[in-house]
Design a protein around this motif. Structure first.
Motif, PDB file in Angstrom:
ATOM      1  N   ARG A 176      54.223  35.267  51.310  1.00 23.98           N
ATOM      2  CA  ARG A 176      54.004  34.050  50.539  1.00 23.98           C
ATOM      3  C   ARG A 176      52.815  34.242  49.598  1.00 23.98           C
ATOM      4  NH1 ARG A 176      55.783  28.789  52.383  1.00 23.98           N
ATOM      5  NH2 ARG A 176      57.465  29.048  53.878  1.00 23.98           N
ATOM      6  N   TYR A 177      53.039  33.891  48.342  1.00 25.95           N
ATOM      7  CA  TYR A 177      51.996  34.002  47.327  1.00 25.95           C
ATOM      8  C   TYR A 177      51.855  32.643  46.647  1.00 25.95           C
ATOM      9  CZ  TYR A 177      53.141  38.921  48.013  1.00 25.95           C
ATOM     10  OH  TYR A 177      53.384  40.164  48.571  1.00 25.95           O
ATOM     11  N   PHE A 178      50.624  32.242  46.398  1.00 24.06           N
ATOM     12  CA  PHE A 178      50.369  30.910  45.858  1.00 24.06           C
ATOM     13  C   PHE A 178      49.416  31.015  44.681  1.00 24.06           C
ATOM     14  CE2 PHE A 178      47.805  26.976  45.848  1.00 24.06           C
ATOM     15  CZ  PHE A 178      48.819  26.038  45.695  1.00 24.06           C
ATOM     16  N   GLY A 179      49.681  30.239  43.637  1.00 23.07           N
ATOM     17  CA  GLY A 179      48.780  30.267  42.497  1.00 23.07           C
ATOM     18  C   GLY A 179      49.287  29.440  41.335  1.00 23.07           C
ATOM     19  N   ASP A 180      48.675  29.676  40.177  1.00 20.36           N
ATOM     20  CA  ASP A 180      48.949  28.913  38.969  1.00 20.36           C
ATOM     21  C   ASP A 180      50.035  29.605  38.162  1.00 20.36           C
ATOM     22  OD1 ASP A 180      48.947  27.346  36.721  1.00 20.36           O
ATOM     23  OD2 ASP A 180      46.879  27.798  36.123  1.00 20.36           O
ATOM     24  N   LEU A 181      51.197  28.980  38.077  1.00 21.62           N
ATOM     25  CA  LEU A 181      52.314  29.557  37.325  1.00 21.62           C
ATOM     26  C   LEU A 181      52.082  29.515  35.820  1.00 21.62           C
ATOM     27  CD1 LEU A 181      55.146  27.919  39.438  1.00 21.62           C
ATOM     28  CD2 LEU A 181      54.604  30.352  39.386  1.00 21.62           C
ATOM     29  N   ASN A 185      48.074  35.735  34.150  1.00 23.67           N
ATOM     30  CA  ASN A 185      47.357  36.761  34.896  1.00 23.67           C
ATOM     31  C   ASN A 185      47.313  36.500  36.403  1.00 23.67           C
ATOM     32  OD1 ASN A 185      46.584  38.279  32.559  1.00 23.67           O
ATOM     33  ND2 ASN A 185      45.035  36.720  32.121  1.00 23.67           N
ATOM     34  N   SER A 186      47.854  35.364  36.841  1.00 21.02           N
ATOM     35  CA  SER A 186      47.843  35.056  38.273  1.00 21.02           C
ATOM     36  C   SER A 186      48.821  35.972  39.001  1.00 21.02           C
ATOM     37  CB  SER A 186      48.225  33.598  38.512  1.00 21.02           C
ATOM     38  OG  SER A 186      49.582  33.365  38.177  1.00 21.02           O
ATOM     39  N   GLU A 187      48.592  36.121  40.294  1.00 15.06           N
ATOM     40  CA  GLU A 187      49.465  36.995  41.095  1.00 15.06           C
ATOM     41  C   GLU A 187      50.899  36.492  41.100  1.00 15.06           C
ATOM     42  OE1 GLU A 187      49.181  39.367  45.339  1.00 15.06           O
ATOM     43  OE2 GLU A 187      48.396  37.328  45.241  1.00 15.06           O
TER      44      GLU A 187
END
Length: 214
Positions: A176-181, A185-187
């Motif tokens: 699971r990966y979480f971040g700003d779509l 440059n986000s994962e």
């Protein structure tokens, strides 16, 4: 540009251990028989069973089963917010997450009817009951109320502290990966740019913020 928080789940490496579902339940002190995060399977005629047959000696296996962790999809174009008559379900303008205001909810369940993703919302018909007599989750998680709709919140109480959702933090396979779509440059954005992926029910036009790597 405002954030668009979302999640990427690597289906190839998910082992279906349900650690994410259990972490969600404990973190948010969910009532008995309620799950915001479920692990579904696609294979045999019953959940948790594969298609195909177990091989005999010298034969190749034909067993196959796909694992789908499913929760609220935090859609960019959510059907639920359009039908709520009191604004209890709404999009957070700062993060894009679909949130639920229990104090405003009148229990009409129109959001549950409009949502195309069956089972991602739950309704408290009675006063919530718990396996133990004291809260076990984060003290900042919202209290559960009778006659209200509930669902995944992306652990907004954890995000306010600079933490990740509980399901992301505990995953033993790190799928699971979480971040700003909205951040190239986000994962999560880099994973989507480098891997094939799918979304649930794209034909519904909801534009989910949950992506599955295939």
């Amino acid at each position: 540009m405002a954030q668009k928080l979302g999640m990427v789940i690597d289906m190839k490496n998910c082992i279906g251990c349900s650690s994410c579902a259990m972490a969600c339940k404990i973190e948010n002190n969910l009532p008995d028989n309620m799950w915001w995060n479920r692990i579904l399977t696609d294979g045999g005629s019953e959940e948790g069973t594969p298609s195909g047959a177990y091989p005999k000696a010298g034969e190749a296996s034909t067993l196959a089963m796909d694992i789908f962790p499913v929760a609220c999809q935090h859609c960019e174009n959510p059907a639920c917010t359009r039908v709520c008559p009191v604004g209890a379900t709404y999009k957070d303008p700062a993060t894009g997450a679909v949130r639920q205001d229990y104090d405003k909810c009148i229990g009409c369940r129109m959001c549950m009817s409009a949502c195309p993703y069956t089972g991602v919302r739950s309704f408290n018909w009675e006063e919530p009951k718990f396996a133990v007599e004291f809260p076990v989750g984060d003290p900042d998680a919202p209290a559960h109320q009778k006659h209200t709709v509930e669902k995944c919140t992306l652990c907004w109480h954890r995000l306010a502290k600079g933490l990740q959702p509980a399901c992301v933090e505990v995953c033993p396979s790190r799928v699971r990966y979480f971040g700003d779509l909205n951040d190239p440059n986000s994962e999560v954005s880099q994973l989507l740019a480098s891997r094939e992926y799918m979304q649930l029910l794209p034909e519904k036009g909801t534009h989910p913020s949950i992506y599955y790597l295939v």
